[in-house]
Design an enzyme around this catalytic site. Sequence first.
Site, mmCIF file in Angstrom:
data_model
loop_
_atom_site.group_PDB
_atom_site.id
_atom_site.type_symbol
_atom_site.label_atom_id
_atom_site.label_comp_id
_atom_site.label_asym_id
_atom_site.label_seq_id
_atom_site.Cartn_x
_atom_site.Cartn_y
_atom_site.Cartn_z
ATOM 1 N N SER A 19 -20.396 6.618 -9.514
ATOM 2 C CA SER A 19 -20.548 5.454 -8.645
ATOM 3 C C SER A 19 -19.597 4.392 -9.178
ATOM 4 O O SER A 19 -19.177 4.436 -10.342
ATOM 5 C CB SER A 19 -21.995 4.968 -8.622
ATOM 6 O OG SER A 19 -22.499 4.790 -9.930
ATOM 7 N N GLU A 21 -18.482 0.075 -9.221
ATOM 8 C CA GLU A 21 -18.882 -1.304 -8.975
ATOM 9 C C GLU A 21 -17.655 -2.159 -8.664
ATOM 10 O O GLU A 21 -16.621 -2.053 -9.328
ATOM 11 C CB GLU A 21 -19.613 -1.864 -10.198
ATOM 12 C CG GLU A 21 -20.060 -3.317 -10.011
ATOM 13 C CD GLU A 21 -20.840 -3.835 -11.193
ATOM 14 O OE1 GLU A 21 -21.954 -3.296 -11.427
ATOM 15 O OE2 GLU A 21 -20.347 -4.748 -11.884
ATOM 16 N N THR A 52 -21.155 -6.909 -6.695
ATOM 17 C CA THR A 52 -21.867 -7.847 -7.555
ATOM 18 C C THR A 52 -22.193 -9.155 -6.843
ATOM 19 O O THR A 52 -21.705 -9.441 -5.753
ATOM 20 C CB THR A 52 -21.055 -8.152 -8.833
ATOM 21 O OG1 THR A 52 -19.835 -8.800 -8.453
ATOM 22 C CG2 THR A 52 -20.763 -6.892 -9.597
ATOM 23 N N TYR A 53 -22.992 -9.948 -7.541
ATOM 24 C CA TYR A 53 -23.564 -11.179 -6.987
ATOM 25 C C TYR A 53 -23.427 -12.241 -8.058
ATOM 26 O O TYR A 53 -23.926 -12.073 -9.171
ATOM 27 C CB TYR A 53 -25.030 -10.883 -6.699
ATOM 28 C CG TYR A 53 -25.816 -11.859 -5.867
ATOM 29 C CD1 TYR A 53 -25.703 -11.861 -4.480
ATOM 30 C CD2 TYR A 53 -26.727 -12.723 -6.452
ATOM 31 C CE1 TYR A 53 -26.483 -12.708 -3.704
ATOM 32 C CE2 TYR A 53 -27.508 -13.573 -5.687
ATOM 33 C CZ TYR A 53 -27.379 -13.554 -4.310
ATOM 34 O OH TYR A 53 -28.158 -14.380 -3.546
ATOM 35 N N ALA A 55 -23.498 -15.688 -10.465
ATOM 36 C CA ALA A 55 -24.590 -16.456 -11.067
ATOM 37 C C ALA A 55 -25.065 -17.528 -10.095
ATOM 38 O O ALA A 55 -24.277 -18.235 -9.480
ATOM 39 C CB ALA A 55 -24.123 -17.095 -12.370
ATOM 40 N N ASP A 113 -27.798 -14.060 -14.398
ATOM 41 C CA ASP A 113 -27.385 -14.967 -15.466
ATOM 42 C C ASP A 113 -27.598 -16.416 -15.047
ATOM 43 O O ASP A 113 -27.525 -16.740 -13.851
ATOM 44 C CB ASP A 113 -25.907 -14.751 -15.805
ATOM 45 C CG ASP A 113 -25.632 -13.349 -16.315
ATOM 46 O OD1 ASP A 113 -26.477 -12.822 -17.075
ATOM 47 O OD2 ASP A 113 -24.586 -12.770 -15.953
ATOM 48 N N ALA A 131 -36.724 -9.474 -13.371
ATOM 49 C CA ALA A 131 -36.351 -8.298 -12.585
ATOM 50 C C ALA A 131 -37.553 -7.427 -12.229
ATOM 51 O O ALA A 131 -37.567 -6.784 -11.175
ATOM 52 C CB ALA A 131 -35.316 -7.471 -13.348
ATOM 53 N N HIS A 155 -30.643 -6.323 -24.838
ATOM 54 C CA HIS A 155 -30.293 -7.552 -24.122
ATOM 55 C C HIS A 155 -30.327 -8.723 -25.105
ATOM 56 O O HIS A 155 -31.219 -8.810 -25.951
ATOM 57 C CB HIS A 155 -31.301 -7.782 -22.991
ATOM 58 C CG HIS A 155 -30.905 -8.869 -22.046
ATOM 59 N ND1 HIS A 155 -31.037 -10.213 -22.365
ATOM 60 C CD2 HIS A 155 -30.372 -8.827 -20.792
ATOM 61 C CE1 HIS A 155 -30.606 -10.941 -21.358
ATOM 62 N NE2 HIS A 155 -30.199 -10.130 -20.388
ATOM 63 N N ASP A 164 -37.105 -4.585 -25.477
ATOM 64 C CA ASP A 164 -36.129 -4.316 -24.422
ATOM 65 C C ASP A 164 -36.462 -3.030 -23.677
ATOM 66 O O ASP A 164 -36.415 -2.971 -22.443
ATOM 67 C CB ASP A 164 -34.733 -4.236 -25.045
ATOM 68 C CG ASP A 164 -33.633 -4.608 -24.065
ATOM 69 O OD1 ASP A 164 -33.841 -5.517 -23.244
ATOM 70 O OD2 ASP A 164 -32.560 -3.986 -24.120
ATOM 71 N N GLN A 218 -10.745 -10.581 -21.997
ATOM 72 C CA GLN A 218 -11.713 -10.629 -20.907
ATOM 73 C C GLN A 218 -12.963 -9.824 -21.263
ATOM 74 O O GLN A 218 -14.093 -10.257 -21.016
ATOM 75 C CB GLN A 218 -11.070 -10.075 -19.634
ATOM 76 C CG GLN A 218 -11.949 -10.136 -18.398
ATOM 77 C CD GLN A 218 -11.293 -9.459 -17.206
ATOM 78 O OE1 GLN A 218 -10.778 -8.348 -17.314
ATOM 79 N NE2 GLN A 218 -11.294 -10.142 -16.066
ATOM 80 N N PHE A 222 -17.010 -10.804 -21.506
ATOM 81 C CA PHE A 222 -18.112 -10.070 -20.886
ATOM 82 C C PHE A 222 -19.146 -9.670 -21.941
ATOM 83 O O PHE A 222 -20.351 -9.805 -21.735
ATOM 84 C CB PHE A 222 -17.589 -8.797 -20.210
ATOM 85 C CG PHE A 222 -16.722 -9.029 -19.006
ATOM 86 C CD1 PHE A 222 -16.791 -10.198 -18.274
ATOM 87 C CD2 PHE A 222 -15.820 -8.045 -18.601
ATOM 88 C CE1 PHE A 222 -15.989 -10.402 -17.160
ATOM 89 C CE2 PHE A 222 -15.019 -8.242 -17.482
ATOM 90 C CZ PHE A 222 -15.099 -9.425 -16.763
ATOM 91 N N HIS A 272 -21.251 5.522 -14.041
ATOM 92 C CA HIS A 272 -21.055 4.343 -13.193
ATOM 93 C C HIS A 272 -19.887 3.555 -13.768
ATOM 94 O O HIS A 272 -19.915 3.160 -14.938
ATOM 95 C CB HIS A 272 -22.321 3.483 -13.191
ATOM 96 C CG HIS A 272 -22.249 2.286 -12.301
ATOM 97 N ND1 HIS A 272 -22.391 2.364 -10.930
ATOM 98 C CD2 HIS A 272 -22.051 0.969 -12.581
ATOM 99 C CE1 HIS A 272 -22.287 1.146 -10.404
ATOM 100 N NE2 HIS A 272 -22.083 0.281 -11.392
#
Length: 302
Positions: A19, A21, A52-53, A55, A113, A131, A155, A164, A218, A222, A272
């Site tokens: 899959s 993203e 994605t969505y 913050a 986030d 979640a 996390h 977690d 970068q 992340f 993924h």
Amino acid sequence: MTDPRTPLFAEVAGDIDVSFEFFPPKTEKMEQTLWESIKTLEPLAPRFVSVTYGAGGSTRERTHSTVERIQRETSLDAAAHLTCVGAGKAEVEDIAREYWNAGIRHIVALRGDPPVPGQPYEPHPQGYSNAVDLVRGLKAVAPFQISVAAYPECHPNSPNKAADLDNLWRKIDAGADRAITQFFFSPECFLRFRDQAAAMGIDAEIVPGILPVSNVAQTRKFAASCGAAIPKWMDDLFEGLDNLPAARQLVAATVAAELCGQLYAGGVRNFHFYTLNRAELAYAICHLLGLRPKTEAQEQAA
């Protein structure tokens, strides 16, 4: 035991599912790059592609339009990311119904986030607190397929790995169908996490999230937000390649492909890829793992 003289990819059989993203584009040029990437990866027949969505719901409209266009104009199954941040329960449920009415059957449900990096997470006063609650709420709206996040290295907001893993168990118990991990760079890290999850009774699929690194700065940014460690050897590999993009791409593909090859040897068959809206690295790694474009006849037979 595998003969050390056997090439890493000599025994792959293409028996994997993948899959991809993407993130919603901000400009016309970025949109063109995204759609070129989608068209390049589409023939590999991924199980789904997710969008994605931002913050605080900062990309909500762009996420929605991108997901709907993928669903409408391609053969792919699109999954929309949805978070708890910046919206009340009623608003989140309205968004979910819009997705269902648009033919979207898969949601990646995340706490999300904080809108301001570095600030502690604060639930919306009328919203879902985490979640686990979001998964329950979405399942009450419609029988969505739901993916959630998992963290092989813990996390950053969790007190320890046991807590977690317990949180992951509660997300699965609330109705999630699978977990997709945050990226990592050690195969043992994922395989250990997978076995720990199984030992505590988590029987849902756990899919490793793969980030092919072409920009270490970068990636470091992340990693700081999600608790992933960047090993020193990776920093060393990319040193001196700032002005050599082709060499950087080659190193990135080699590192990610070796990770996937080792995971494959450990029994992993689902991957993924965090594409960053570029197809080349993900496509190359899938090719090394034996995945080939499906012909029209194969698609009809499936």
